[in-house]
Design a protein around this motif. Structure first.
Motif, PDB file in Angstrom:
ATOM      1  N   ARG A  46      48.279  39.731  47.742  1.00 22.97           N
ATOM      2  CA  ARG A  46      47.397  40.606  48.522  1.00 22.97           C
ATOM      3  C   ARG A  46      47.251  42.001  47.918  1.00 22.97           C
ATOM      4  NH1 ARG A  46      48.593  39.602  54.971  1.00 22.97           N
ATOM      5  NH2 ARG A  46      48.674  37.317  54.914  1.00 22.97           N
ATOM      6  N   PRO A  47      48.352  42.620  47.439  1.00 22.10           N
ATOM      7  CA  PRO A  47      48.202  43.966  46.884  1.00 22.10           C
ATOM      8  C   PRO A  47      47.257  44.027  45.692  1.00 22.10           C
ATOM      9  CG  PRO A  47      50.495  43.494  47.316  1.00 22.10           C
ATOM     10  CD  PRO A  47      49.757  42.208  47.479  1.00 22.10           C
ATOM     11  N   VAL A  48      47.160  42.945  44.939  1.00 22.96           N
ATOM     12  CA  VAL A  48      46.243  42.933  43.801  1.00 22.96           C
ATOM     13  C   VAL A  48      44.807  43.087  44.310  1.00 22.96           C
ATOM     14  CG1 VAL A  48      45.446  41.629  41.804  1.00 22.96           C
ATOM     15  CG2 VAL A  48      47.817  41.417  42.563  1.00 22.96           C
ATOM     16  N   MET A  49      44.469  42.333  45.348  1.00 17.94           N
ATOM     17  CA  MET A  49      43.127  42.427  45.942  1.00 17.94           C
ATOM     18  C   MET A  49      42.931  43.795  46.574  1.00 17.94           C
ATOM     19  SD  MET A  49      43.335  38.756  47.894  1.00 17.94           S
ATOM     20  CE  MET A  49      44.235  37.385  47.146  1.00 17.94           C
ATOM     21  N   THR A  50      43.960  44.293  47.272  1.00 17.35           N
ATOM     22  CA  THR A  50      43.877  45.604  47.913  1.00 17.35           C
ATOM     23  C   THR A  50      43.747  46.705  46.868  1.00 17.35           C
ATOM     24  OG1 THR A  50      45.278  44.779  49.711  1.00 17.35           O
ATOM     25  CG2 THR A  50      45.004  47.166  49.535  1.00 17.35           C
ATOM     26  N   LEU A  51      44.477  46.569  45.753  1.00 18.77           N
ATOM     27  CA  LEU A  51      44.411  47.558  44.677  1.00 18.77           C
ATOM     28  C   LEU A  51      43.002  47.666  44.123  1.00 18.77           C
ATOM     29  CD1 LEU A  51      45.697  49.472  42.606  1.00 18.77           C
ATOM     30  CD2 LEU A  51      46.194  47.465  41.209  1.00 18.77           C
ATOM     31  N   LEU A  52      42.380  46.517  43.855  1.00 24.26           N
ATOM     32  CA  LEU A  52      41.008  46.528  43.331  1.00 24.26           C
ATOM     33  C   LEU A  52      40.062  47.194  44.321  1.00 24.26           C
ATOM     34  CD1 LEU A  52      40.814  42.928  41.804  1.00 24.26           C
ATOM     35  CD2 LEU A  52      41.085  45.094  40.583  1.00 24.26           C
ATOM     36  N   GLY A  53      40.251  46.871  45.596  1.00 27.91           N
ATOM     37  CA  GLY A  53      39.404  47.485  46.611  1.00 27.91           C
ATOM     38  C   GLY A  53      39.638  48.980  46.726  1.00 27.91           C
ATOM     39  N   ALA A  54      40.915  49.400  46.635  1.00 29.97           N
ATOM     40  CA  ALA A  54      41.238  50.822  46.729  1.00 29.97           C
ATOM     41  C   ALA A  54      40.653  51.609  45.557  1.00 29.97           C
ATOM     42  CB  ALA A  54      42.755  51.004  46.781  1.00 29.97           C
ATOM     43  N   LEU A  55      40.701  51.016  44.379  1.00 29.14           N
ATOM     44  CA  LEU A  55      40.132  51.682  43.209  1.00 29.14           C
ATOM     45  C   LEU A  55      38.622  51.817  43.328  1.00 29.14           C
ATOM     46  CD1 LEU A  55      42.194  49.990  40.342  1.00 29.14           C
ATOM     47  CD2 LEU A  55      42.418  52.338  41.170  1.00 29.14           C
ATOM     48  N   LEU A  56      37.963  50.768  43.840  1.00 28.87           N
ATOM     49  CA  LEU A  56      36.507  50.758  43.923  1.00 28.87           C
ATOM     50  C   LEU A  56      35.980  51.560  45.114  1.00 28.87           C
ATOM     51  CD1 LEU A  56      35.851  46.980  43.089  1.00 28.87           C
ATOM     52  CD2 LEU A  56      35.445  48.944  41.591  1.00 28.87           C
ATOM     53  N   ILE A  57      36.670  51.448  46.263  1.00 28.27           N
ATOM     54  CA  ILE A  57      36.146  52.045  47.492  1.00 28.27           C
ATOM     55  C   ILE A  57      36.678  53.459  47.718  1.00 28.27           C
ATOM     56  CG2 ILE A  57      36.022  51.813  50.007  1.00 28.27           C
ATOM     57  CD1 ILE A  57      36.271  48.763  49.593  1.00 28.27           C
ATOM     58  N   PHE A  58      38.013  53.642  47.580  1.00 30.99           N
ATOM     59  CA  PHE A  58      38.616  54.933  47.891  1.00 30.99           C
ATOM     60  C   PHE A  58      38.859  55.781  46.638  1.00 30.99           C
ATOM     61  CE2 PHE A  58      40.180  52.115  51.378  1.00 30.99           C
ATOM     62  CZ  PHE A  58      39.460  52.718  52.400  1.00 30.99           C
ATOM     63  N   HIS A  59      38.584  55.234  45.457  1.00 35.25           N
ATOM     64  CA  HIS A  59      38.724  55.959  44.187  1.00 35.25           C
ATOM     65  C   HIS A  59      40.145  56.489  43.995  1.00 35.25           C
ATOM     66  CE1 HIS A  59      34.377  55.718  43.915  1.00 35.25           C
ATOM     67  NE2 HIS A  59      34.275  56.301  45.095  1.00 35.25           N
ATOM     68  N   GLU A  60      41.134  55.685  44.418  1.00 32.39           N
ATOM     69  CA  GLU A  60      42.523  56.078  44.210  1.00 32.39           C
ATOM     70  C   GLU A  60      42.879  55.975  42.725  1.00 32.39           C
ATOM     71  OE1 GLU A  60      45.166  53.921  46.730  1.00 32.39           O
ATOM     72  OE2 GLU A  60      44.349  54.778  48.586  1.00 32.39           O
ATOM     73  N   GLN A  61      43.720  56.885  42.263  1.00 37.73           N
ATOM     74  CA  GLN A  61      44.136  56.924  40.868  1.00 37.73           C
ATOM     75  C   GLN A  61      45.632  56.643  40.764  1.00 37.73           C
ATOM     76  OE1 GLN A  61      41.931  57.371  38.324  1.00 37.73           O
ATOM     77  NE2 GLN A  61      40.301  57.426  39.876  1.00 37.73           N
ATOM     78  N   LEU A  62      46.015  55.788  39.819  1.00 43.00           N
ATOM     79  CA  LEU A  62      47.421  55.474  39.607  1.00 43.00           C
ATOM     80  C   LEU A  62      47.900  56.112  38.316  1.00 43.00           C
ATOM     81  CD1 LEU A  62      47.434  51.652  40.474  1.00 43.00           C
ATOM     82  CD2 LEU A  62      47.634  53.595  42.020  1.00 43.00           C
ATOM     83  N   ASN A  63      49.160  56.593  38.310  1.00 42.79           N
ATOM     84  CA  ASN A  63      49.723  57.127  37.075  1.00 42.79           C
ATOM     85  C   ASN A  63      50.373  56.002  36.277  1.00 42.79           C
ATOM     86  OD1 ASN A  63      52.388  56.706  38.114  1.00 42.79           O
ATOM     87  ND2 ASN A  63      52.268  58.683  39.189  1.00 42.79           N
ATOM     88  N   ALA A  64      50.950  56.356  35.126  1.00 43.47           N
ATOM     89  CA  ALA A  64      51.491  55.341  34.211  1.00 43.47           C
ATOM     90  C   ALA A  64      52.614  54.531  34.859  1.00 43.47           C
ATOM     91  CB  ALA A  64      51.998  56.012  32.932  1.00 43.47           C
ATOM     92  N   TYR A  65      53.544  55.212  35.556  1.00 42.62           N
ATOM     93  CA  TYR A  65      54.647  54.502  36.210  1.00 42.62           C
ATOM     94  C   TYR A  65      54.120  53.511  37.248  1.00 42.62           C
ATOM     95  CZ  TYR A  65      58.174  57.594  34.160  1.00 42.62           C
ATOM     96  OH  TYR A  65      58.997  58.261  33.285  1.00 42.62           O
ATOM     97  N   GLN A  66      53.128  53.958  37.999  1.00 40.92           N
ATOM     98  CA  GLN A  66      52.574  53.095  39.039  1.00 40.92           C
ATOM     99  C   GLN A  66      51.870  51.884  38.439  1.00 40.92           C
ATOM    100  OE1 GLN A  66      50.249  56.123  40.959  1.00 40.92           O
ATOM    101  NE2 GLN A  66      51.767  56.461  42.569  1.00 40.92           N
ATOM    102  N   TRP A  67      51.152  52.095  37.338  1.00 32.96           N
ATOM    103  CA  TRP A  67      50.488  50.957  36.679  1.00 32.96           C
ATOM    104  C   TRP A  67      51.505  49.956  36.144  1.00 32.96           C
ATOM    105  CZ3 TRP A  67      46.098  48.971  37.376  1.00 32.96           C
ATOM    106  CH2 TRP A  67      44.963  49.738  37.625  1.00 32.96           C
ATOM    107  N   ILE A  68      52.621  50.463  35.577  1.00 32.23           N
ATOM    108  CA  ILE A  68      53.676  49.563  35.091  1.00 32.23           C
ATOM    109  C   ILE A  68      54.235  48.756  36.257  1.00 32.23           C
ATOM    110  CG2 ILE A  68      56.016  49.457  34.132  1.00 32.23           C
ATOM    111  CD1 ILE A  68      55.307  51.932  32.455  1.00 32.23           C
ATOM    112  N   GLY A  69      54.493  49.439  37.382  1.00 33.88           N
ATOM    113  CA  GLY A  69      54.999  48.742  38.557  1.00 33.88           C
ATOM    114  C   GLY A  69      54.036  47.692  39.073  1.00 33.88           C
TER     115      GLY A  69
END
Length: 300
Positions: free
Chosen positions: A110-133
């Motif tokens: 589910r978080p994978v789907m939510t992540l894609l939606g958050a990036l597209l809809i809410f324009h959330e930005q992840l840092n390097a540590y978060q992307w690795i996680g």
């Protein structure tokens, strides 16, 4: 603070899944789900009533339910109830017929789907540590799903698998919608009223779908874990909504952390339900934990 709340919600969700699996074993699904909505409603109904008739008692606490000013607000909450109840119905049927150590990893996508939606809809930005996680968590989730195939369950031809997958998709939609709702409404308004709406919807389902055919389907029997389903779920959702209501919270990270509940359900599946292929799944779970650590470090 919202990170700590997200991890607390994950632990509570893990126990919620365990109680749900225990309650559904050889039991009718729809009455169990209906009772869940009933007990969840009963948990929040006192807060609604006290907030309305004696608002001074709860006015300055986190349990206060503000009055709803418009029909439009009820419409937003009703849509939330419909999405969640559809996800639960599919998820309950799937969980009844599948091992907990299979259901957990699928739900964890589910978080994978939510992540894609958050990036597209809410324009959330992840840092390097978060992307690795995120990447480690995604990898571990798919490896867990692959390990589950050793139990002879076809992921393409088993319709219970598709029930869980559809439940996960609707769960991701619900998560994105939650972020939108938390930006407009008080978290107690959402959680208390969407439980009430779900109870009435399930009442209709029981009356028109389950009751006429109850003698030709799996019989219902009482299990005390049914009450625990509502308690753990209500607590997990309360902490979750409170985390989302914080200004700097990120739905993509909160959703990912909440899915680490798979660790709790995995351990209970091994100990309580004696499920199989635990060694290979245990290695995959280590990746889940490492992924959660990177998410935590990146969000501090």
């Amino acid at each position: 603070m919202w990170l700590v709340l997200a991890f607390c919600s994950a632990v509570l969700l893990g126990f919620y899944d365990v109680c749900k699996k225990k309650s559904l074993n050889n039991n009718a699904v729809l009455p169990v789900l209906a009772l869940n909505t009933l007990f969840s409603s009963l948990i929040f109904l006192p807060f609604i009533l006290v907030s309305h008739f004696k608002p001074e008692f709860l006015k300055h606490t986190i349990f206060y339910v503000p009055p709803i000013e418009s029909i439009e607000t009820h419409g937003f909450i009703f849509l939330k109830s419909l999405i969640v109840l559809s996800s639960w119905t599919l998820g309950y049927f799937g969980m009844k017929h599948l091992p907990l150590t299979i259901v957990g990893p699928i739900n964890a996508t589910r978080p994978v789907m939510t992540l894609l939606g958050a990036l597209l809809i809410f324009h959330e930005q992840l840092n390097a540590y978060q992307w690795i996680g995120v990447l480690m968590a995604v990898l571990s989730f798919f490896m867990l799903s692959r390990s589950g195939r050793k139990e002879g369950i076809s992921f393409t031809h088993n319709h219970w698998i598709w029930f869980i997958v559809l439940a996960a998709v609707l769960g991701a939609v619900s998560g994105l919608y939650d972020k939108y709702l938390m930006g407009r409404f008080n978290n107690m308004i959402i959680q208390s009223w969407y439980n009430i709406y779900q109870f009435f919807m399930m009442g209709g389902v029981l009356m028109f779908l389950w009751w006429p055919k109850r003698k030709t389907t799996t019989p219902f029997h009482w299990n005390w874990c049914i009450i625990l389903i509502s308690i753990f779920l209500s607590a997990a959702d309360f902490v979750y909504f409170y985390a989302l209501s914080e200004k700097d919270s990120m739905i993509s990270i909160i959703s990912m952390i909440r899915r680490s509940s798979v660790v709790v359900s995995f351990l209970c599946g091994a100990v309580l339900f004696r499920e199989k292929n635990l060694k290979s799944k245990a290695i995959d779970l280590i990746l889940v934990l490492i992924g959660m650590i990177f998410l935590y470090i990146g969000s501090k």
